[in-house]
Scaffold this active site. Structure first.
Site, PDB file in Angstrom:
ATOM      1  N   GLY A 115      30.098  43.479  47.590  1.00  0.00           N
ATOM      2  CA  GLY A 115      31.329  43.856  48.264  1.00  0.00           C
ATOM      3  C   GLY A 115      32.185  44.693  47.345  1.00  0.00           C
ATOM      4  CD  GLN A 126      36.310  45.423  43.206  1.00  0.00           C
ATOM      5  OE1 GLN A 126      35.911  45.256  44.348  1.00  0.00           O
ATOM      6  NE2 GLN A 126      35.606  45.050  42.149  1.00  0.00           N
ATOM      7  CG  HIS A 152      34.690  37.946  45.030  1.00  0.00           C
ATOM      8  ND1 HIS A 152      34.248  37.459  43.812  1.00  0.00           N
ATOM      9  CD2 HIS A 152      34.939  39.271  44.828  1.00  0.00           C
ATOM     10  CE1 HIS A 152      34.262  38.452  42.929  1.00  0.00           C
ATOM     11  NE2 HIS A 152      34.659  39.560  43.519  1.00  0.00           N
ATOM     12  CD  GLU A 153      34.501  41.924  47.705  1.00  0.00           C
ATOM     13  OE1 GLU A 153      35.340  42.757  47.305  1.00  0.00           O
ATOM     14  OE2 GLU A 153      33.532  41.577  47.013  1.00  0.00           O
ATOM     15  CG  HIS A 175      38.960  42.212  44.496  1.00  0.00           C
ATOM     16  ND1 HIS A 175      39.108  42.429  43.150  1.00  0.00           N
ATOM     17  CD2 HIS A 175      37.667  41.860  44.671  1.00  0.00           C
ATOM     18  CE1 HIS A 175      37.945  42.219  42.539  1.00  0.00           C
ATOM     19  NE2 HIS A 175      37.050  41.864  43.437  1.00  0.00           N
ATOM     20  CB  CYS A 217      33.840  40.647  39.924  1.00  0.00           C
ATOM     21  SG  CYS A 217      35.073  41.780  40.609  1.00  0.00           S
ATOM     22  CG  LEU A 218      30.667  45.745  41.574  1.00  0.00           C
ATOM     23  CD1 LEU A 218      30.702  46.790  42.674  1.00  0.00           C
ATOM     24  CD2 LEU A 218      29.350  45.795  40.820  1.00  0.00           C
TER      25      LEU A 218
HETATM   26 NI    NI Z   1      35.052  41.544  42.878  1.00  0.00          NI
END
Ligand code: NI
Length: 176
Positions: A46, A51, A141-142, A145, A99-100
């Site tokens: 995701g 981000q 999680h998304e 953000h 997480c990226l």
């Molecule tokens: Ni993330």
């Protein structure tokens, strides 16, 4: 369309509360094209708009036999704008997350196991779904953000936080 730089933990935009999106025009289409390209290039489960430096309430997610999550259940590819979450249980389950924006690391995060999420797709059409398990985890999680939260801030046991290459030797983490 372009693969954009993914901001890393510590960048102030990741800590902001993102603004609701107004309108479903070409600006959103361009943002989503970049988000899809960036998520695909990184093999992410995701990606949230903050981000890539855009502080708007837009997330994308989806998992189809993702090498980063070999045991994960499939999650339908979803564009979710201005999401709202309603938890349908007080039951919490622990699971490993990456997480990226926190590259090379994994940690165990408690998440609610069942929720309802609503919002809009890229054309402004309402979305209203019940999700459980890994699907519910990805949504939490998304959406975190969008409230300026990264998964380490949700962790309760820092002894289960570490480098992927150490925790899971042999896992291909080049695309983390
Ligand atoms: Ni993330």
């Amino acid at each position: 369309m372009a693969v954009r730089e993914v901001l890393k933990m510590g960048h102030p935009v990741l800590a902001e509360v993102a603004q609701p999106l107004q309108g479903f025009g070409p600006e959103l289409k361009a943002l989503l094209a970049d988000m899809k390209d960036t998520m695909a290039a990184q093999n992410g489960a995701g990606l949230a708009a903050p981000q890539i430096g855009v502080s708007k309430r837009v997330v994308i997610f989806g998992v189809q036999s993702n090498p980063r999550y070999p045991d994960a259940e499939e999650v339908p590819f979803t564009v979710l704008v201005n999401p709202k979450i309603e938890f349908l249980t007080s039951e919490v389950e622990e699971g490993w997350e990456g997480c990226l924006s926190v590259p090379g690391l994994r940690g165990v995060v408690p998440r609610f196991t069942k929720l309802r999420y609503t919002g809009f797709d890229e054309n402004g059409k309402p979305i209203d779904r019940i999700a459980e398990g890994f699907h519910a985890r990805v949504v939490q999680h998304e959406c975190d953000h969008l409230d300026g939260l990264l998964y380490p801030q949700r962790m309760t046991d820092m002894s289960r936080f570490g480098y992927t290459e150490v925790l899971f030797p042999g896992m291909d983490d080049n695309e983390d």
